[in-house]
Design an enzyme around this catalytic site. Structure first.
Site, mmCIF file in Angstrom:
data_model
loop_
_atom_site.group_PDB
_atom_site.id
_atom_site.type_symbol
_atom_site.label_atom_id
_atom_site.label_comp_id
_atom_site.label_asym_id
_atom_site.label_seq_id
_atom_site.Cartn_x
_atom_site.Cartn_y
_atom_site.Cartn_z
ATOM 1 N N ASP A 110 31.409 20.674 39.959
ATOM 2 C CA ASP A 110 31.247 19.319 39.420
ATOM 3 C C ASP A 110 30.982 18.257 40.491
ATOM 4 O O ASP A 110 31.392 17.112 40.349
ATOM 5 C CB ASP A 110 32.476 18.916 38.573
ATOM 6 N N HIS B 89 26.198 21.743 34.040
ATOM 7 C CA HIS B 89 25.477 20.888 34.985
ATOM 8 C C HIS B 89 24.920 19.670 34.259
ATOM 9 O O HIS B 89 24.097 19.797 33.359
ATOM 10 C CB HIS B 89 24.348 21.686 35.656
#
Ligand code: IMP
Ligand code: MG
Length: 332
Positions: free
Chosen positions: A13, A43
């Site tokens: 992340d 994503h």
């Protein structure tokens, strides 16, 4: 053959999707290959002003670049087809662009059921761990043996090594160094390798490696069962400002200050040439700058001073050529 790698230096992340998307727009890649993980990844990408979350499919698809799920990955066919549908629904052409390596492994319903009962690790419940366990236990199922995937299967050796074109690959990683099965905080890890070395397991020789884009954030986040966040209300603020909620599961990400020791280790082990630090603007909005070095915290009076510190210390590491800083709101 040339290969660049995008690798996450913390706990996932950190903006790999964003960096891959930007590199695909500018670069002349012939292939983008996801090299590890499954649909546990999320994503977040802004494409033409629209927020899109991908799980399996590499970001090359947004620019018409052949996008392959590599042999280091595990694939959930249901999620895979759903993702293609979702991309098509927003006008992204996927036809003849998305492939799965024939030797990638498959996440089965049994894997999902088993992972669904996990409470000790805090997995994403996407079947990742059981699928890799069966792969290495030699009882797994390869993608080439699943009939519904037939039209998407590719032989990655032929694709990369018998290609008439000059091949230029961008490897898109998933998860991050702190979640790597070997280098992470075991057992609070994912079941795949999240390093540059892992990209090489997908059929490319080490001599092909060019740029290693290492992505980190100005603070750390982690999702999972272990206690990670320090007791300080500032982390709630960072979570709010940084929108730190899981892209796959929606879970709040635990936040903490950046550990320089972890970052340095990840840079050295991954051989990072280009270091990218994201979310500079989040700490600017929160108005506090801190980092953990060795046992103790270091405080900085401003964003500039923290960036200067990282720049100077990062530049002294043997593989690093470039260091850049980016904000959450920068759509690079
Ligand atoms: P699994 O990969 O679903 O087995 O989960 C193992 C650990 O990795 C858990 O702590 C997850 O929250 C974490 N994890 C897996 N994928 C990601 C990701 O893409 N971003 C952040 N954390 C992840
Ligand atoms: Mg993510």
């Amino acid at each position: 053959m040339i290969a660049d790698v995008v690798v996450d230096l913390q706990y996932g992340d950190c903006g790999k999707g964003k960096v891959t998307h930007a590199l695909c727009r500018e670069g002349d890649y012939t292939h983008v290959i996801r090299y590890n993980g499954g649909c546990n990844a999320g994503h977040t990408i802004y494409h033409n002003g629209r927020k899109v979350i991908t799980h399996h499919i590499p970001a090359g698809v947004f620019f018409g670049v052949k996008s392959i799920i590599g042999p280091g990955c595990v694939v959930d066919p249901t999620q895979f087809f759903q993702e293609i549908k979702d991309l098509e629904a927003i006008g992204i052409a996927t036809r003849d662009l998305i492939y799965i390596a024939k030797n990638a492994h498959v996440i089965t319903r049994d894997h999902l059921r088993e992972d669904g009962t996990d409470t000790s690790i805090g997995t994403t419940k996407r079947g990742n761990g059981p699928a890799y366990r069966d792969k290495y236990g030699r009882t797994g199922v390869r993608a080439e043996n699943v009939s519904s995937l037939k039209n998407f299967i590719i032989d990655i050796y032929e694709e990369l090594h018998d290609n008439e074109e000059d091949v230029c690959v961008l490897f898109e990683g998933a998860q991050g160094f702190g979640l790597d099965v070997d280098w992470g905080d075991y057992p609070y890890v994912t079941s795949s390798h999240c390093t540059t070395a892992s990209a090489l397991l997908n059929g490319v020789p080490p001599q092909a490696l060019r740029n290693i884009y290492g992505v980190a954030k100005m603070y750390e986040t982690y999702v999972g069962a272990k206690q990670f966040e320090a007791a300080d209300p500032i982390f709630e603020k960072i979570r709010q400002v940084g929108e730190e909620y899981g892209a796959t599961t929606g879970r709040p990400r635990q936040c903490n200050w950046m550990s320089w020791d972890l970052l340095k280790k990840a840079i050295n082990i991954n051989g990072v040439t280009d270091l990218i630090l994201n979310k500079v603007d989040v700490l600017e909005e929160v108005g506090k700058w801190q980092m953990l070095v060795g046992e103790g915290p270091i405080m900085f009076p401003s964003s500039t001073e923290m960036q200067d510190w990282i720049f100077n210390h990062g530049k002294s590491l043997p593989t690093v050529n470039n260091i850049s800083f980016s904000g959450q709101k920068d759509r690079i």
